[in-house]
Design a protein around this motif. Structure first.
Motif, PDB file in Angstrom:
ATOM      1  N   ASP A 150      -9.596  -0.056  -5.905  1.00  0.00           N
ATOM      2  CA  ASP A 150      -9.684   0.572  -4.584  1.00  0.00           C
ATOM      3  C   ASP A 150     -11.050   0.281  -3.972  1.00  0.00           C
ATOM      4  OD1 ASP A 150      -8.777   2.003  -2.416  1.00  0.00           O
ATOM      5  OD2 ASP A 150      -9.511   3.919  -3.172  1.00  0.00           O
ATOM      6  N   HIS A 190       0.858  -1.190   0.000  1.00  0.00           N
ATOM      7  CA  HIS A 190       0.000   0.000   0.000  1.00  0.00           C
ATOM      8  C   HIS A 190       0.896   1.243   0.000  1.00  0.00           C
ATOM      9  CE1 HIS A 190      -3.486  -2.486   0.844  1.00  0.00           C
ATOM     10  NE2 HIS A 190      -2.870  -2.998   1.904  1.00  0.00           N
ATOM     11  N   THR A 191       0.606   2.173  -0.873  1.00  0.00           N
ATOM     12  CA  THR A 191       1.367   3.425  -0.914  1.00  0.00           C
ATOM     13  C   THR A 191       0.396   4.605  -0.923  1.00  0.00           C
ATOM     14  OG1 THR A 191       1.436   3.486  -3.335  1.00  0.00           O
ATOM     15  CG2 THR A 191       3.235   2.350  -2.214  1.00  0.00           C
ATOM     16  N   ARG A 192       0.896   5.747  -0.498  1.00  0.00           N
ATOM     17  CA  ARG A 192       0.067   6.955  -0.513  1.00  0.00           C
ATOM     18  C   ARG A 192       0.921   8.138  -0.915  1.00  0.00           C
ATOM     19  NH1 ARG A 192      -3.397   7.437   4.576  1.00  0.00           N
ATOM     20  NH2 ARG A 192      -1.398   7.910   5.576  1.00  0.00           N
ATOM     21  N   ASP A 218       4.489   7.280   1.583  1.00  0.00           N
ATOM     22  CA  ASP A 218       3.948   6.564   2.741  1.00  0.00           C
ATOM     23  C   ASP A 218       3.688   5.124   2.311  1.00  0.00           C
ATOM     24  OD1 ASP A 218       2.852   5.816   5.095  1.00  0.00           O
ATOM     25  OD2 ASP A 218       1.065   7.073   4.961  1.00  0.00           O
ATOM     26  N   THR A 234      -3.772  10.528  -2.645  1.00  0.00           N
ATOM     27  CA  THR A 234      -3.961   9.366  -3.518  1.00  0.00           C
ATOM     28  C   THR A 234      -3.343   8.122  -2.894  1.00  0.00           C
ATOM     29  OG1 THR A 234      -3.896  10.782  -5.483  1.00  0.00           O
ATOM     30  CG2 THR A 234      -3.566   8.423  -5.813  1.00  0.00           C
ATOM     31  N   SER A 235      -4.178   7.107  -2.700  1.00  0.00           N
ATOM     32  CA  SER A 235      -3.708   5.831  -2.167  1.00  0.00           C
ATOM     33  C   SER A 235      -3.752   4.783  -3.270  1.00  0.00           C
ATOM     34  CB  SER A 235      -4.584   5.379  -0.994  1.00  0.00           C
ATOM     35  OG  SER A 235      -4.478   6.279   0.091  1.00  0.00           O
ATOM     36  N   ARG A 236      -2.758   3.905  -3.282  1.00  0.00           N
ATOM     37  CA  ARG A 236      -2.702   2.824  -4.254  1.00  0.00           C
ATOM     38  C   ARG A 236      -2.376   1.523  -3.535  1.00  0.00           C
ATOM     39  NH1 ARG A 236       0.543   6.833  -6.685  1.00  0.00           N
ATOM     40  NH2 ARG A 236      -0.325   7.762  -8.587  1.00  0.00           N
ATOM     41  N   GLY A 292       5.062   5.933  -3.738  1.00  0.00           N
ATOM     42  CA  GLY A 292       4.550   6.885  -2.763  1.00  0.00           C
ATOM     43  C   GLY A 292       5.494   7.047  -1.601  1.00  0.00           C
ATOM     44  N   ARG A 325      -5.535  -2.008   3.903  1.00  0.00           N
ATOM     45  CA  ARG A 325      -4.577  -0.913   4.076  1.00  0.00           C
ATOM     46  C   ARG A 325      -4.532  -0.489   5.542  1.00  0.00           C
ATOM     47  NH1 ARG A 325      -6.794   3.016   0.642  1.00  0.00           N
ATOM     48  NH2 ARG A 325      -6.047   1.692  -1.045  1.00  0.00           N
ATOM     49  N   ARG A 371      -9.186  -1.140   0.969  1.00  0.00           N
ATOM     50  CA  ARG A 371      -9.103  -0.073   1.977  1.00  0.00           C
ATOM     51  C   ARG A 371      -8.974  -0.650   3.376  1.00  0.00           C
ATOM     52  NH1 ARG A 371     -12.862   2.275  -1.700  1.00  0.00           N
ATOM     53  NH2 ARG A 371     -14.639   1.488  -0.511  1.00  0.00           N
TER      54      ARG A 371
END
Length: 274
Positions: free
Chosen positions: A108, A56-58, A83, A62-64, A81, A116, A113
């Protein structure tokens, strides 16, 4: 054992330098140093190969989320990302049919979610001096998270036969039957198998993809026709083996056999009369 990431991960992009890792059981957890405060020496960054990682990246708002195979490696994804949090699980702990072969972006959805948030919660749960029982519980939870995400992903993308092996077997048999039709291509193959082109290519993680497989079948048929009937015109060989023309057939011969069709025929004529 394969090294995934260390306290200062040399294999990750520069922005991954703020990552730390911890190992519990056979699972490795990767997270920001500000959250994951525990590292356990060099072994913390190692996991049995092959492995699958839920990453998980942010970047800003925007989160992916991605599922990543050890065949691809984590470095490209860790750079998506600032994060980052990830769970790395040996494939031996996962259902074989759900294991991915590359980098797979996840929709997503609600499970992505939730996973994450649970992965971030795991980062805060790893503390110094934890007991072996705690390690076992953390490992079980991490594996369950990755399994659930993989199961949902495959359920969402599976529109034809349930198993990737089924699709590959059907693809091979369909290509063997249809490759002599010059109009037959990957798009037609995907339609016959009731999958998208993207889904079809996902079922062929090996270097030989569906387009390459069609060309190989056509080349094999063309070579057989030349051997069986040396007097057959090369234009007829191309049509009967499924090539769009002599030029396309010639390119396939040169690329894969290192000779032109005419040179291939001449070589076998010499063998025949020797």
């Amino acid at each position: 054992m394969t090294e995934i990431v260390t306290g200062t991960p040399a294999s990750a992009p520069d922005r991954g330098a703020g990552l730390a890792c911890a190992r519990f059981g056979r699972v490795v957890l990767i997270g920001p140093r500000t959250v994951l405060r525990v590292t356990q020496g060099a072994s913390a960054g190692q996991v049995a190969s092959p492995f699958t990682a839920l990453v998980h990246t942010r970047e800003g708002a925007t989160s992916r989320s991605h599922v990543v195979s050890s065949r691809t490696g984590l470095a490209p994804v860790l750079g998506l990302g600032e994060d980052v949090c990830a769970i790395v699980v040996p494939d031996v702990l996962l259902p074989p049919r759900d294991v991915v072969e590359a980098v797979v972006p996840l929709e997503d959805g609600s499970l992505a979610r939730v996973s994450r948030e649970m992965t971030r919660a795991l980062c805060t749960a790893v503390q110094p001096g934890r007991s072996p029982a705690s390690d076992t519980a953390l490992e079980d939870l991490a594996v369950a998270i990755v399994r659930d995400v993989l199961r949902e992903h495959h359920a969402a993308t599976r529109t034809g036969p349930e198993d990737s092996d089924d699709i590959r077997r059907l693809a091979w048999s369909t290509i063997a039957e249809r490759h002599c039709d010059p109009e037959f291509a990957v798009a037609a193959l995907a339609r016959e198998l009731h999958v998208s082109r993207r889904q079809l290519y996902r079922r062929f993680p090996d270097p030989v993809g569906p387009a390459d497989l069609i060309t190989r079948y056509r080349l094999s048929t063309a070579a057989r026709l030349i051997r069986e009937d040396p007097a057959l015109a090369l234009s007829d060989v191309a049509v009967r083996s499924g090539f769009s023309g002599v030029a396309t057939m010639r390119a396939a011969f040169v690329a894969r056999l290192g000779v032109t069709p005419a040179e291939y025929r001449e070589h076998h004529d010499v063998e025949r009369t020797a």
